[in-house]
Design an enzyme around this catalytic site. Structure first.
Site, PDB file in Angstrom:
ATOM      1  N   GLU A  94      -6.056  -9.243   3.568  1.00  0.00           N
ATOM      2  CA  GLU A  94      -5.271  -8.543   4.597  1.00  0.00           C
ATOM      3  C   GLU A  94      -5.255  -9.417   5.843  1.00  0.00           C
ATOM      4  O   GLU A  94      -6.314  -9.696   6.424  1.00  0.00           O
ATOM      5  CB  GLU A  94      -5.862  -7.158   4.923  1.00  0.00           C
ATOM      6  CG  GLU A  94      -5.618  -6.141   3.824  1.00  0.00           C
ATOM      7  CD  GLU A  94      -6.050  -4.730   4.174  1.00  0.00           C
ATOM      8  OE1 GLU A  94      -6.001  -4.345   5.354  1.00  0.00           O
ATOM      9  OE2 GLU A  94      -6.442  -4.006   3.239  1.00  0.00           O
ATOM     10  N   GLU A  98       0.838  -1.199   0.000  1.00  0.00           N
ATOM     11  CA  GLU A  98       0.000   0.000   0.000  1.00  0.00           C
ATOM     12  C   GLU A  98       0.877   1.255   0.000  1.00  0.00           C
ATOM     13  O   GLU A  98       2.030   1.232   0.448  1.00  0.00           O
ATOM     14  CB  GLU A  98      -0.883  -0.010   1.262  1.00  0.00           C
ATOM     15  CG  GLU A  98      -1.801   1.194   1.364  1.00  0.00           C
ATOM     16  CD  GLU A  98      -2.912   1.020   2.412  1.00  0.00           C
ATOM     17  OE1 GLU A  98      -2.856   0.080   3.218  1.00  0.00           O
ATOM     18  OE2 GLU A  98      -3.848   1.845   2.394  1.00  0.00           O
ATOM     19  N   ASN A 137     -12.268  -1.264  -1.162  1.00  0.00           N
ATOM     20  CA  ASN A 137     -11.588  -1.883  -0.016  1.00  0.00           C
ATOM     21  C   ASN A 137     -12.301  -1.458   1.260  1.00  0.00           C
ATOM     22  O   ASN A 137     -12.629  -0.273   1.432  1.00  0.00           O
ATOM     23  CB  ASN A 137     -10.131  -1.401   0.040  1.00  0.00           C
ATOM     24  CG  ASN A 137      -9.445  -1.781   1.347  1.00  0.00           C
ATOM     25  OD1 ASN A 137      -9.107  -2.938   1.582  1.00  0.00           O
ATOM     26  ND2 ASN A 137      -9.252  -0.790   2.233  1.00  0.00           N
ATOM     27  N   GLU A 138     -12.552  -2.393   2.135  1.00  0.00           N
ATOM     28  CA  GLU A 138     -13.210  -2.104   3.419  1.00  0.00           C
ATOM     29  C   GLU A 138     -14.332  -1.074   3.226  1.00  0.00           C
ATOM     30  O   GLU A 138     -14.353  -0.004   3.865  1.00  0.00           O
ATOM     31  CB  GLU A 138     -12.182  -1.650   4.467  1.00  0.00           C
ATOM     32  CG  GLU A 138     -11.180  -2.754   4.768  1.00  0.00           C
ATOM     33  CD  GLU A 138     -10.313  -2.546   6.015  1.00  0.00           C
ATOM     34  OE1 GLU A 138     -10.338  -1.446   6.584  1.00  0.00           O
ATOM     35  OE2 GLU A 138      -9.634  -3.520   6.410  1.00  0.00           O
ATOM     36  N   TYR A 150      -6.893  -8.979  11.344  1.00  0.00           N
ATOM     37  CA  TYR A 150      -5.590  -8.692  11.943  1.00  0.00           C
ATOM     38  C   TYR A 150      -5.520  -9.292  13.340  1.00  0.00           C
ATOM     39  O   TYR A 150      -6.523  -9.306  14.070  1.00  0.00           O
ATOM     40  CB  TYR A 150      -5.368  -7.175  12.025  1.00  0.00           C
ATOM     41  CG  TYR A 150      -5.038  -6.566  10.669  1.00  0.00           C
ATOM     42  CD1 TYR A 150      -3.754  -6.658  10.155  1.00  0.00           C
ATOM     43  CD2 TYR A 150      -6.012  -5.919   9.905  1.00  0.00           C
ATOM     44  CE1 TYR A 150      -3.433  -6.119   8.918  1.00  0.00           C
ATOM     45  CE2 TYR A 150      -5.700  -5.370   8.667  1.00  0.00           C
ATOM     46  CZ  TYR A 150      -4.410  -5.476   8.180  1.00  0.00           C
ATOM     47  OH  TYR A 150      -4.099  -4.947   6.954  1.00  0.00           O
ATOM     48  N   GLN A 193       2.047  -6.047   5.645  1.00  0.00           N
ATOM     49  CA  GLN A 193       2.304  -5.700   4.263  1.00  0.00           C
ATOM     50  C   GLN A 193       3.749  -6.052   3.926  1.00  0.00           C
ATOM     51  O   GLN A 193       4.525  -6.306   4.840  1.00  0.00           O
ATOM     52  CB  GLN A 193       2.038  -4.230   4.046  1.00  0.00           C
ATOM     53  CG  GLN A 193       0.591  -3.820   4.333  1.00  0.00           C
ATOM     54  CD  GLN A 193       0.269  -2.410   3.822  1.00  0.00           C
ATOM     55  OE1 GLN A 193       1.081  -1.757   3.220  1.00  0.00           O
ATOM     56  NE2 GLN A 193      -0.964  -1.956   4.129  1.00  0.00           N
TER      57      GLN A 193
END
Ligand code: AHR
Length: 535
Positions: free
Chosen positions: A339, A68, A216-217, A284, A388
């Site tokens: 992710e 990103e 995204n999201e 996460y 990432q």
């Protein structure tokens, strides 16, 4: 006299009694210790591997990465520009980073975000660099970027890496036309305003980009949409992403955050499946969003909590898959965990918006266990992206000016890449517990596969921070004559590589696996990751 004798006698008896009590205690303690040893050796770390069975492929794309525009991932990480640098590069892309990633056999790379993607206007990142407008990275540190790393730079870099690009389209603040044009710009060979523009900008042939994220999201930084609203918007965007003779876009819907099952339900229900190839999931491993803790200076309790969050991936995939099965029993639509990883406090003195964190043996264990979960759900999980790649969150590579190091997570991704596109072997495994206080986690995580040359690989992770595990695996459906392997382990869970000691944590040959009449025995040290090769 009596007075003198009596106390003596009394003293003598008391000493004897005391000794007896001590012996008694000693016997009891020895008994408890023996019981404990006995219990530990009887503990169930046993499995059966049916090596002649297995129908599902472990898609190499679960080994994908994510880059990103965030902190020093792109600028200063992947990309140092061509001028004013002594760092070896090709068109501004660091060659040491490219070499390291090629060794991972990186299958795909997601770009330009993340949250950044829904602020990004790709047309500002093509053409003469000096004429490109700037963009303020509002999500990550509020820094102004010069757009010098754009579509050509990213797609050419993917060619250099031998990785497939995964472009994340802007739905939150972009337009349907903008995304449709992007698809045409990178994929259309014929005559069109977009392909003409691409050629004028120096690229004749189309890149044939297959993987596309539609936002995204969308429930958060991508526009704070409801699932119902997003599903409608998705249909509109997806309609104008045209196929070419060479490539049909693989469209990935913005997915749920962790256990938001309603999101998956609505997206699977409301989007026709001929418009949907994948649905994302983000998870996460964060102890607590308001108290994430240090990346390299943590307690056993914090390690345990991180692993609790990481192992939750099993439940999340199972439950999201159950919903997907209801609408898509043929499993056409892929679950794309684009992710995942550990998220801790930033390193002291670094920009809080840049998400720069160290990477320790804890992250190696997290990565090994998560990849085992992905393998074991290969029927549905066909793509994933660790967050990432460089200098951000659970990075595989860290850079400091001209220096570059690889992290414990890198080593796991490299050791495990033997599973890419191999056939998953069903593994019936029973593990004992890793207990801390009253809480428990399964101690050993496993997966296995057979590659196209017929070689079987077994991955084992001992999550237990203190105890070695004795493992017995019954190998069925084949004859094996040799076992070799590598291990990633270090005395402390907090151990990591630094620019001063880049090889402090690295894999070495593993010698504690033996094979006799198709019984595999392994002594797996505490907090270690092992990959075995059976022939
Ligand atoms: O990976 C960092 C951020 O985490 C991404 O930009 C976003 O999608 C997620 O919330």
């Amino acid at each position: 006299m009596q007075l003198e004798i009596q106390p003596k006698r009394f003293n003598g008896n008391s000493t004897m009694r005391l000794s007896l009590i001590k012996v008694n205690r000693l016997v009891k303690i020895t008994f408890i210790v023996l019981l404990f040893i006995c219990f530990n050796s009887l503990a169930q770390n046993k499995g059966v591997l049916n090596t002649d069975q297995g129908k599902i492929k472990i898609d190499k794309h679960i080994y994908g990465h994510f880059s990103e525009h965030l902190g020093r991932c792109i600028y200063g990480g992947f990309y140092v520009g061509e001028s004013n640098t002594k760092i070896a590069n090709k068109e501004g892309v660091r060659l040491d980073v490219v070499d390291a990633l090629k060794k991972l056999k990186i299958p795909n790379l997601r770009w330009p975000g993340g949250c950044f993607a829904d602020t990004y206007h790709w047309k500002d990142g093509v053409g003469a660099k000096e004429k490109r407008p700037t963009i303020v990275n509002t999500w990550w540190g509020g820094v102004t970027e010069d757009n010098s790393f754009g579509t050509h730079d990213f797609l050419n870099m993917c060619e250099l890496l031998g990785a497939e690009p995964y472009l994340s389209g802007n739905v939150g603040s972009g337009t349907v036309q903008e995304l449709s044009d992007w698809v045409q710009y990178v994929n259309f060979e014929g005559i069109s305003p977009m392909s003409k523009w691409r050629k004028e900008n120096g690229r004749d042939k189309a890149w044939n980009v297959k993987y596309w994220g539609i936002g995204n999201e969308a429930w958060g930084c991508g526009g704070n949409m409801t699932a119902e609203y997003y599903a409608n918007i998705y249909r509109q965007y997806a309609t104008f992403m045209t196929s070419t003779e060479k490539v049909k876009p693989f469209r990935i819907a913005s997915g749920a955050s962790s256990s938001d099952y309603h999101w998956t339900e609505v997206v699977m229900r409301d989007i026709p499946h001929n418009m949907l190839e994948g649905i994302a999931l983000h998870h996460y491993s964060v102890i607590d969003w308001s108290k994430k803790g240090s990346a390299a200076d943590f307690t056993e309790q914090q390690y345990f909590q991180t692993m609790q969050r990481a192992l939750q991936m099993e439940e999340l995939i199972t439950k999201h898959s159950t919903i997907m099965d209801k609408y898509d029993p043929q499993k056409r639509v892929a679950l794309v965990v684009d992710e995942w990883g550990g998220w801790y406090d930033v390193e002291t003195g670094t920009n809080p918006g840049f998400l720069y964190q160290q990477n320790t043996m804890r992250d190696a264990i997290l990565a090994g266990a998560t990849l085992n979960i992905f393998h074991n759900h290969s029927d549905r999980v066909r793509m994933a992206n660790l967050a990432q790649t460089v200098n951000v969150l659970q990075a595989v590579v860290l850079t400091q000016e001209e220096k570059m190091i690889v992290t414990p997570t890198y080593h796991v991704m490299e050791m495990y890449n033997v599973h890419q596109d191999a056939t998953l072997i069903p593994f019936d495994f029973t593990t004992d517990d890793y207990a801390l206080g009253t809480e428990k986690l399964p101690a050993v995580s496993v997966s296995a596969s057979k590659d196209s040359a017929g070689v079987t690989h077994v991955s084992l992770v001992n999550i237990d921070s203190k105890n070695t595990k004795e493992i017995t695996i019954d190998l069925r459906g084949g004859k094996f004559s040799s076992v070799t392997g590598r291990i990633l382990n270090s005395p402390k869970l907090q151990d990591h590589n630094t620019f001063e000691k880049p090889d402090f944590v690295k894999p070495v040959v593993f010698k504690q696996a033996t094979l006799s009449s198709n019984t595999l025995k392994v002594t797996l040290p505490a907090h270690s990751v092992v990959v075995l090769e059976l022939r």
